[in-house]
Motif scaffolding. Structure first.
Motif, PDB file in Angstrom:
ATOM      1  N   LEU A   1       0.840  -1.116   0.080  1.00 44.11           N
ATOM      2  CA  LEU A   1       0.119  -0.018  -0.289  1.00 44.11           C
ATOM      3  C   LEU A   1       0.823   1.176   0.084  1.00 44.11           C
ATOM      4  O   LEU A   1       0.604   2.219  -0.578  1.00 44.11           O
ATOM      5  N   PHE A   2       1.791   1.406   0.995  1.00 44.58           N
ATOM      6  CA  PHE A   2       2.784   2.426   0.967  1.00 44.58           C
ATOM      7  C   PHE A   2       3.522   2.420  -0.334  1.00 44.58           C
ATOM      8  O   PHE A   2       3.740   3.737  -0.839  1.00 44.58           O
ATOM      9  N   GLY A   3       3.838   1.335  -0.986  1.00 46.01           N
ATOM     10  CA  GLY A   3       4.572   1.684  -2.256  1.00 46.01           C
ATOM     11  C   GLY A   3       3.610   2.180  -3.273  1.00 46.01           C
ATOM     12  O   GLY A   3       4.070   2.867  -4.212  1.00 46.01           O
ATOM     13  N   MET A   4       2.382   1.526  -3.416  1.00 43.24           N
ATOM     14  CA  MET A   4       1.519   2.174  -4.479  1.00 43.24           C
ATOM     15  C   MET A   4       1.192   3.590  -4.257  1.00 43.24           C
ATOM     16  O   MET A   4       1.308   4.384  -5.358  1.00 43.24           O
TER      17      MET A   4
ATOM     18  N   GLN B   1       9.352   7.262   1.544  1.00 38.40           N
ATOM     19  CA  GLN B   1       8.197   6.542   1.634  1.00 38.40           C
ATOM     20  C   GLN B   1       8.482   5.267   0.698  1.00 38.40           C
ATOM     21  O   GLN B   1       7.908   4.034   1.224  1.00 38.40           O
ATOM     22  N   MET B   2       8.845   5.355  -0.427  1.00 38.67           N
ATOM     23  CA  MET B   2       8.983   4.123  -1.204  1.00 38.67           C
ATOM     24  C   MET B   2      10.216   3.226  -0.474  1.00 38.67           C
ATOM     25  O   MET B   2      10.032   1.905  -0.602  1.00 38.67           O
TER      26      MET B   2
ATOM     27  N   ILE C   1       7.080   6.397   8.516  1.00 41.77           N
ATOM     28  CA  ILE C   1       6.775   6.880   7.184  1.00 41.77           C
ATOM     29  C   ILE C   1       5.645   7.818   7.243  1.00 41.77           C
ATOM     30  O   ILE C   1       5.634   8.931   6.484  1.00 41.77           O
ATOM     31  N   ILE C   2       4.513   7.963   8.116  1.00 46.09           N
ATOM     32  CA  ILE C   2       3.526   8.700   7.975  1.00 46.09           C
ATOM     33  C   ILE C   2       3.818   9.927   8.574  1.00 46.09           C
ATOM     34  O   ILE C   2       3.606  11.167   8.004  1.00 46.09           O
ATOM     35  N   LEU C   3       4.458  10.051   9.706  1.00 49.08           N
ATOM     36  CA  LEU C   3       5.219  11.467  10.358  1.00 49.08           C
ATOM     37  C   LEU C   3       6.318  11.939   9.333  1.00 49.08           C
ATOM     38  O   LEU C   3       6.190  13.213   9.228  1.00 49.08           O
TER      39      LEU C   3
ATOM     40  N   GLY D   1      11.484  10.868  11.174  1.00 51.07           N
ATOM     41  CA  GLY D   1      13.090  10.253  10.861  1.00 51.07           C
ATOM     42  C   GLY D   1      13.667   9.416  11.992  1.00 51.07           C
ATOM     43  O   GLY D   1      14.085   8.559  11.730  1.00 51.07           O
ATOM     44  N   LEU D   2      13.338   9.987  13.079  1.00 49.88           N
ATOM     45  CA  LEU D   2      13.926   9.131  14.095  1.00 49.88           C
ATOM     46  C   LEU D   2      13.311   7.891  14.259  1.00 49.88           C
ATOM     47  O   LEU D   2      14.056   6.959  14.399  1.00 49.88           O
TER      48      LEU D   2
END
Length: 127
Positions: free
Chosen positions: A12-15, A47-48, A76-78, A107-108
């Motif tokens: 899903l995150f890749g798409m 994200q990818m 990823i979301i943050l 990032g952390l």
């Protein structure tokens, strides 16, 4: 945490990264400055990268570690989504500055996810 959930989340995150990347390259290219576009692309890249890591985790581990999964998902979301919000709101002239401190927290969490993954792999190999 099941393998299926981790794999679906990664896919899903890749798409979404492909969709956001295409949106940035085509629809936003005329709206964003070069600096804004570069920031947007950074969000898409990270994200990818981490979508691929989730696919690896779901494929490699029979029982994926929940802490690793959540570190990457929340990271990823943050990280990426706060960049998207900052860039898009800035382009509209109403920059959501409260998102600025959220990006490094994401990032952390991504770093924590990598550290936990290193630990998990070392335990798997030596365990």
């Amino acid at each position: 945490m099941t393998q299926q959930i981790v794999l679906i989340t990664g896919a899903l995150f890749g798409m979404l990264a492909v969709i956001f990347g295409a949106f940035g390259a085509h629809a936003l290219q005329k709206v964003l400055s070069n600096e804004q576009l570069k920031s947007f692309e950074t969000g898409v890249k990270y994200q990818m990268y981490h979508a691929l890591v989730l696919l690896f985790i779901g494929s490699y581990f029979k029982v994926p570690n929940s802490a690793i999964y959540y570190a990457f998902v929340i990271g990823i979301i943050l990280f990426s989504f706060s960049i998207y919000g900052l860039v898009l709101s800035d382009a509209k002239g109403k920059k959501m500055k409260f998102l600025g401190p959220i990006t490094p927290l994401g990032g952390l969490l991504l770093i924590v996810g990598w550290a936990l993954l290193i630990y998990k792999i070392s335990q798997t190999i030596h365990g």
